[in-house]
Enzyme design. Structure first.
Site, PDB file in Angstrom:
ATOM      1  N   ASP A 247       0.828  -1.168   0.126  1.00 30.04           N
ATOM      2  CA  ASP A 247       0.014   0.025   0.159  1.00 30.04           C
ATOM      3  C   ASP A 247       0.807   1.295   0.049  1.00 30.04           C
ATOM      4  O   ASP A 247       2.141   1.199   0.142  1.00 30.04           O
ATOM      5  CB  ASP A 247      -1.051  -0.034   1.396  1.00 30.04           C
ATOM      6  CG  ASP A 247      -0.142  -0.183   2.501  1.00 30.04           C
ATOM      7  OD1 ASP A 247       0.872   0.275   2.338  1.00 30.04           O
ATOM      8  OD2 ASP A 247      -1.085  -0.558   3.491  1.00 30.04           O
TER       9      ASP A 247
ATOM     10  N   ASP B 181      -8.089  -7.479   0.765  1.00 31.36           N
ATOM     11  CA  ASP B 181      -7.220  -7.533   1.764  1.00 31.36           C
ATOM     12  C   ASP B 181      -7.815  -7.063   3.210  1.00 31.36           C
ATOM     13  O   ASP B 181      -8.442  -6.185   2.982  1.00 31.36           O
ATOM     14  CB  ASP B 181      -5.811  -6.959   1.355  1.00 31.36           C
ATOM     15  CG  ASP B 181      -5.708  -5.198   2.030  1.00 31.36           C
ATOM     16  OD1 ASP B 181      -5.324  -5.119   3.147  1.00 31.36           O
ATOM     17  OD2 ASP B 181      -6.608  -4.658   1.111  1.00 31.36           O
TER      18      ASP B 181
ATOM     19  N   CYS C  47     -13.761 -28.148   8.280  1.00 33.33           N
ATOM     20  CA  CYS C  47     -12.457 -27.592   8.009  1.00 33.33           C
ATOM     21  C   CYS C  47     -11.461 -28.615   7.755  1.00 33.33           C
ATOM     22  O   CYS C  47     -11.409 -29.367   8.804  1.00 33.33           O
ATOM     23  CB  CYS C  47     -11.850 -26.456   8.802  1.00 33.33           C
ATOM     24  SG  CYS C  47     -10.742 -25.678   8.351  1.00 33.33           S
TER      25      CYS C  47
ATOM     26  N   CYS D  95      -8.009 -27.742   7.564  1.00 34.59           N
ATOM     27  CA  CYS D  95      -6.768 -27.174   7.552  1.00 34.59           C
ATOM     28  C   CYS D  95      -5.920 -27.708   8.795  1.00 34.59           C
ATOM     29  O   CYS D  95      -6.388 -28.735   9.507  1.00 34.59           O
ATOM     30  CB  CYS D  95      -6.929 -25.632   8.246  1.00 34.59           C
ATOM     31  SG  CYS D  95      -7.187 -25.264   9.835  1.00 34.59           S
TER      32      CYS D  95
ATOM     33  N   CYS E 204      -7.344 -27.725  12.413  1.00 38.35           N
ATOM     34  CA  CYS E 204      -8.385 -28.452  12.638  1.00 38.35           C
ATOM     35  C   CYS E 204      -8.257 -30.112  12.564  1.00 38.35           C
ATOM     36  O   CYS E 204      -8.972 -30.882  13.004  1.00 38.35           O
ATOM     37  CB  CYS E 204      -9.706 -28.086  11.625  1.00 38.35           C
ATOM     38  SG  CYS E 204     -10.295 -26.457  11.892  1.00 38.35           S
TER      39      CYS E 204
ATOM     40  N   HIS F  62      -5.846 -21.051  11.179  1.00 38.86           N
ATOM     41  CA  HIS F  62      -7.191 -21.543  10.674  1.00 38.86           C
ATOM     42  C   HIS F  62      -8.079 -20.167   9.889  1.00 38.86           C
ATOM     43  O   HIS F  62      -8.566 -20.431   9.014  1.00 38.86           O
ATOM     44  CB  HIS F  62      -8.044 -21.866  12.045  1.00 38.86           C
ATOM     45  CG  HIS F  62      -9.488 -21.872  11.676  1.00 38.86           C
ATOM     46  ND1 HIS F  62      -9.799 -23.085  11.027  1.00 38.86           N
ATOM     47  CD2 HIS F  62     -10.488 -21.171  11.800  1.00 38.86           C
ATOM     48  CE1 HIS F  62     -11.186 -22.750  10.985  1.00 38.86           C
ATOM     49  NE2 HIS F  62     -11.824 -21.841  11.369  1.00 38.86           N
TER      50      HIS F  62
END
Length: 379
Positions: free
Chosen positions: A94, A268, A306, A308, A311, A337
C-alpha cells in the site's frame, strides 16, 4: 508491456461476479482472491511456507511501516521484499497514506504532501507521492499503490470534493515518479466517500491516466455495510473490465462475497490474524470465541467442516487453554485457521462463479453463518 495483467475468464450469470486471472511478475493467481496482510514483511505468526501450503497467492505489506523499520534502503540491499522475506509469489504494497491518516494524531495535509509525526518516536516526517513511489520502488513489490488521501467517515461533501481532486493530482505525480514501470504495476485509488458524483469524478480522472489496475478506497472505515455495498454498486461499473479491481481493507466473510458479487477481484484485511490473536475464529457455522468457558471440555476441532492443519490436529479445549495462557502457539493455530478459512472461502466463491450459482451460494452461506438473523454477530 505492463507487469500486471488481468484476464477475464467468466462472468457469473446469476450475479455478474467475475472469475479471472491476475498475472504478476511472481506468478498468476485466480480471482476473486483474498490477500493476507503482512504489515512488517510477515503475516503475523505464520511462515511463508504455511501461507503457500494454504494457497495464498498475493500478500500485502505496508509501505509506511517498512519505511520506518527496517528502512526501504535495507530491504533494497537485501534484494527487495521478495528475497528479504523469502516469498516468491505476489506482493502488493500500500502507499502508506492510510497509516499517515489513521496513526498520527498530528498531521498537516498540504499540496506537496503530508507532514506528520512518527507514531513510534514522535519524529517529524513528510510523505509525498514522490516519496511513496521511491519507497515502493525500493521494496520491489509486484503491485504498488498510488499515494492518496483517505478521508474519515463521515466527511462533508465539500471536504470530499477537495480531497478527490487532490488525490487525482497526486496520482499523476505518482505516475511521473514511478521509476520501474516495466517491473512493478502501479494502481490508482478511487475515492469519493459515499457521494456518487465524486466517485464518478475520481474514477474518470484515474481511468484517463491508464493505470494497470484500480482500487476502491475509503470504504470499510466505519460506514454501515449497506453504504459500502451501495457505493460498490455505482463505482465498480466505472472501472475498466480488462483491469483488476481491488477493494482495500475488507475481509469479513459476508463482505468478501458481497464485494465479489459487485465486481471486485482482490481483497485484503488484517482481520483474520487480528481476531485470531484475541481468540476469535471464523467457522462454517459462524463466529466462535474460543476463550469462552463452554469450550473448556470441547474436544472437537474449531470447525468440523475444515481440513486445515489446526482443525486436523487440535481441539477447541486445547486451543482455549493455549489462548488463556497467552501461549504463542495458540495464536498461531487460530491465525492459521482464520487465514485458511478466507482463502478457501474465495476458492468456493470462484467455483460458484464457474457454476453460475454465486447468488445461491451467498444465500446458503449467510443462512448457515447467521448473517440473515437480526442482530447477527459480525466481525
Amino acid at each position: 508491456m505492463t507487469p500486471i495483467r488481468y484476464e477475464l475468464i467468466k462472468t457469473c450469470k446469476q450475479t455478474g461476479a467475475r472469475l479471472g486471472i491476475l498475472h504478476t511478475p511472481h506468478g498468476s493467481f485466480e480471482t476473486p482472491m483474498f490477500m493476507p496482510v503482512g504489515t512488517l514483511a510477515t503475516v503475523k505468526t505464520l511462515s511463508p511456507e504455511e501461507l503457500k501450503e494454504m494457497g495464498a497467492g498475493v500478500i500485502l505489506s505496508n509501505t509506511y511501516h517498512l519505511w520506518l523499520r527496517p528502512g526501504h534502503e535495507i530491504v533494497k540491499e537485501a534484494g527487495g521484499l521478495h528475497k528479504f522475506m523469502n516469498w516468491d509469489r505476489g506482493i502488493l504494497t500500500d502507499s502508506g497514506g492510510f497509516q499517515v491518516f489513521s496513526l498520527s494524531e498530528f498531521r498537516r495535509i498540504e499540496e506537496e504532501g503530508v507532514y506528520f509525526r512518527n507514531h513510534l518516536n514522535g519524529d517529524k516526517l513528510f510523505l509525498s507521492p514522490e516519496k511513496a513511489m521511491e519507497i515502493q520502488n525500493a521494496l520491489g513489490s509486484d503491485i504498488m499503490m498510488a499515494f492518496d488521501e483517505c478521508p474519515p467517515y463521515p466527511a462533508t461533501y465539500e471536504y470530499m470534493k477537495q480531497s478527490v481532486e487532490r488525490t487525482s493530482r497526486w496520482a499523476e505525480r505518482c505516475l511521473k515518479a514511478h521509476k520501474r514501470p516495466n517491473e512493478q504495476g502501479l494502481f490508482g485509488i478511487v475515492q469519493g466517500g459515499e457521494f456518487e458524483d465524486l466517485r464518478k469524478q475520481s474514477a474518470q480522472d484515474l481511468v484517463s491516466l491508464d493505470f494497470p489496475g484500480y482500487a476502491v478506497g475509503g470504504l470499510s472505515v466505519g460506514e454501515p455495510k449497506e453504504v459500502m455495498n451501495r457505493v460498490l454498486e455505482f463505482t465498480t461499473p466505472l472501472l475498466p473490465e480488462n483491469k483488476p479491481r481491488y477493494l482495500m481493507g475488507v475481509g469479513s466473510p459476508d463482505s468478501l462475497i458481497d464485494g465479489a458479487i459487485r465486481g471486485i477481484d482482490m481483497f485484503d484485511c488484517v482481520l483474520p490474524t487480528r481476531i485470531g490473536r484475541n481468540g476469535t475464529v471464523m467457522t462454517s457455522e459462524g463466529r466462535v470465541v474460543i476463550k469462552n468457558a463452554k469450550y473448556a471440555r470441547d474436544f472437537s476441532p474449531l470447525d468440523p467442516n475444515c481440513d486445515c492443519y489446526t482443525c486436523r490436529n487440535y481441539t477447541r479445549a486445547y486451543i482455549r487453554h493455549l489462548i488463556k495462557c497467552d501461549e504463542t502457539f495458540g495464536i498461531r493455530l487460530t491465525s492459521y485457521h482464520n487465514v485458511y478459512f478466507l482463502i478457501k472461502l474465495m476458492e468456493q466463491v470462484r467455483q460458484a462463479i464457474r457454476e453460475d450459482r454465486l447468488g445461491d451460494f451467498r444465500e446458503e452461506f449467510f443462512e448457515r453463518y447467521g448473517f440473515n438473523k437480526p442482530n447477527a454477530k459480525n466481525f
